[in-house]
Scaffold this motif. Structure first.
Motif, PDB file in Angstrom:
ATOM      1  N   MET A  97      77.248 -14.606  -9.385  1.00 37.28           N
ATOM      2  CA  MET A  97      78.431 -13.752  -9.491  1.00 37.28           C
ATOM      3  C   MET A  97      78.725 -13.050  -8.175  1.00 37.28           C
ATOM      4  O   MET A  97      79.872 -12.711  -7.886  1.00 37.28           O
ATOM      5  CB  MET A  97      78.230 -12.701 -10.591  1.00 37.28           C
ATOM      6  N   PRO A 101      81.525 -16.107  -6.203  1.00 39.41           N
ATOM      7  CA  PRO A 101      82.376 -15.464  -7.212  1.00 39.41           C
ATOM      8  C   PRO A 101      83.550 -16.308  -7.681  1.00 39.41           C
ATOM      9  O   PRO A 101      84.171 -15.979  -8.696  1.00 39.41           O
ATOM     10  CB  PRO A 101      82.861 -14.195  -6.507  1.00 39.41           C
ATOM     11  N   ALA A 106      80.401 -18.701 -12.031  1.00 38.23           N
ATOM     12  CA  ALA A 106      80.917 -17.331 -12.102  1.00 38.23           C
ATOM     13  C   ALA A 106      82.025 -17.228 -13.147  1.00 38.23           C
ATOM     14  O   ALA A 106      82.104 -16.238 -13.888  1.00 38.23           O
ATOM     15  CB  ALA A 106      81.434 -16.895 -10.731  1.00 38.23           C
ATOM     16  N   PHE A 109      80.476 -16.969 -16.515  1.00 36.09           N
ATOM     17  CA  PHE A 109      79.965 -15.626 -16.788  1.00 36.09           C
ATOM     18  C   PHE A 109      81.106 -14.665 -17.121  1.00 36.09           C
ATOM     19  O   PHE A 109      80.945 -13.786 -17.986  1.00 36.09           O
ATOM     20  CB  PHE A 109      79.166 -15.091 -15.597  1.00 36.09           C
ATOM     21  N   ARG A 110      82.243 -14.814 -16.480  1.00 32.39           N
ATOM     22  CA  ARG A 110      83.392 -13.955 -16.814  1.00 32.39           C
ATOM     23  C   ARG A 110      83.859 -14.197 -18.248  1.00 32.39           C
ATOM     24  O   ARG A 110      84.199 -13.261 -18.971  1.00 32.39           O
ATOM     25  CB  ARG A 110      84.539 -14.201 -15.832  1.00 32.39           C
ATOM     26  N   ARG A 113      81.355 -12.629 -20.480  1.00 34.87           N
ATOM     27  CA  ARG A 113      81.534 -11.175 -20.409  1.00 34.87           C
ATOM     28  C   ARG A 113      82.664 -10.729 -21.336  1.00 34.87           C
ATOM     29  O   ARG A 113      82.505  -9.754 -22.091  1.00 34.87           O
ATOM     30  CB  ARG A 113      81.845 -10.767 -18.971  1.00 34.87           C
ATOM     31  N   ASN A 148      73.141 -11.773 -13.779  1.00 34.44           N
ATOM     32  CA  ASN A 148      74.530 -12.126 -13.474  1.00 34.44           C
ATOM     33  C   ASN A 148      75.521 -11.482 -14.426  1.00 34.44           C
ATOM     34  O   ASN A 148      76.630 -11.114 -14.023  1.00 34.44           O
ATOM     35  CB  ASN A 148      74.688 -13.653 -13.473  1.00 34.44           C
ATOM     36  N   ALA A 152      78.597  -9.059 -13.348  1.00 32.60           N
ATOM     37  CA  ALA A 152      79.947  -9.277 -13.874  1.00 32.60           C
ATOM     38  C   ALA A 152      80.508  -8.003 -14.497  1.00 32.60           C
ATOM     39  O   ALA A 152      81.684  -7.667 -14.301  1.00 32.60           O
ATOM     40  CB  ALA A 152      79.935 -10.411 -14.899  1.00 32.60           C
ATOM     41  N   GLN A 155      81.413  -5.436 -11.818  1.00 35.50           N
ATOM     42  CA  GLN A 155      82.639  -5.777 -11.095  1.00 35.50           C
ATOM     43  C   GLN A 155      83.890  -5.324 -11.836  1.00 35.50           C
ATOM     44  O   GLN A 155      84.974  -5.322 -11.263  1.00 35.50           O
ATOM     45  CB  GLN A 155      82.674  -7.287 -10.815  1.00 35.50           C
TER      46      GLN A 155
END
Length: 300
Positions: A97, A101, A106, A109-110, A113, A148, A152, A155
């Motif tokens: 991440m 990114p 990544a 993972f978003r 999330r 990670n 996330a 961020q």
């Protein structure tokens, strides 16, 4: 065994995060500073930009006055988005991440999330519980996932703390590059908790509580009253609490920790775990009145 936690123990880094009231600098100014560009260089970039209908960064790259790394670093500064430099990427290769990114991992993972935030907020009526990350076996990628996911979440701008409760195979201090010393085992054994919350270098809003000294009695420590008090304290001070746990193959620590958190997510590795082992872990969590946020299949 002492269950008392001093408020100052968890106040490290108060106020750190995105500044407010600070004028956002243009990407051209950031690249100019990074590359020490002259006024003539800026004029060349500007002309090329207008003639070819490009963004400033694209024009600078086309003219050889900047590279992709310069643009990514400038964008990260402009949008207050954590992005690792080359040295950090070498030191923390697992943090995709931070290091990649815009890569597919990544993005995955978003997506996870978003799903976790929607599910936990809905189930807990707006009050998020600490999230325990569990796995059936070692090597499933549980620590990699926890780290990670924490990046996330950070961020997004909220304050995030990762608790390394894997007192059988702790790695969070290595993954995030934080110094050793006092940690979770110390506060749970009554030896004091001063300085256990450590800010992660280069990632605003992200903190970690490492294990510290590996104890001989990890299960007894997480079953004691101090662990519950710690979870309540960090839940007040942080927007998100991620708890890394030992794999269930080492014992019942992970299920006990998850029951204290109240919410859990299971990580398993594709073509590595038996379905029966995964079902056994999920069943144990559900028997412990743990809200299951989901099961992640790690294909790496």
């Amino acid at each position: 065994m002492s269950g008392k936690l001093e408020a100052a123990d968890l106040s490290i880094g108060e106020g750190q995060g995105n500044e407010t009231g600070v004028k956002t600098r243009a990407i051209g100014e950031l690249i100019q500073d990074a590359r020490n560009l002259s006024a003539d260089d800026l004029d060349r970039i500007g002309r090329y930009q207008r003639e070819n209908d490009l963004r400033f960064g694209e024009a600078a790259i086309a003219l050889g006055l900047a590279d992709t790394e310069d643009v990514l670093q400038a964008l990260a500064q402009q949008f207050k988005y954590a992005y690792a430099d080359e040295e950090t990427r070498k030191a923390a290769p697992e943090l995709v991440m931070l290091n990649q990114p815009f890569g597919h991992q990544a993005e995955a993972f978003r997506a996870i999330r978003s799903q976790i935030l929607m599910r936990t907020q809905s189930e807990n009526k707006g009050q998020r519980r600490p999230l325990a990350v569990c796995s059936p076996d070692s090597g499933d990628g549980k620590t990699y996932f926890s780290a990670n996911l924490a990046v996330a979440l950070a961020q997004l701008g909220g304050k995030v703390v990762v608790i390394d409760a894997d007192m059988r195979g702790a790695r969070m201090d290595q993954v995030f590059g934080v110094t050793g010393g006092a940690g979770l085992s110390g506060v749970l054994s009554g030896r004091g908790g001063k300085g256990i919350v450590k800010a992660v270098p280069g990632i605003p809003n992200l903190y970690v509580i490492p294990v510290g000294v590996q104890p001989p009695n990890p299960l007894e420590l997480v079953e004691g009253p101090s662990f519950g008090m710690l979870l309540r304290e960090v839940s007040i001070k942080f927007d998100h609490v991620i708890v890394d746990t030992p794999a269930s193959c080492y014992g019942s620590d992970g299920v006990v920790i998850a029951s204290r958190c109240g919410s859990a997510l299971v990580v398993t590795r594709k073509d590595a775990n038996k379905v029966s082992r995964l079902q056994e872990l999920v069943g144990s969590l559900q028997s412990g009145q743990v809200r299951l946020a989901g099961v992640i299949m790690n294909e790496l």
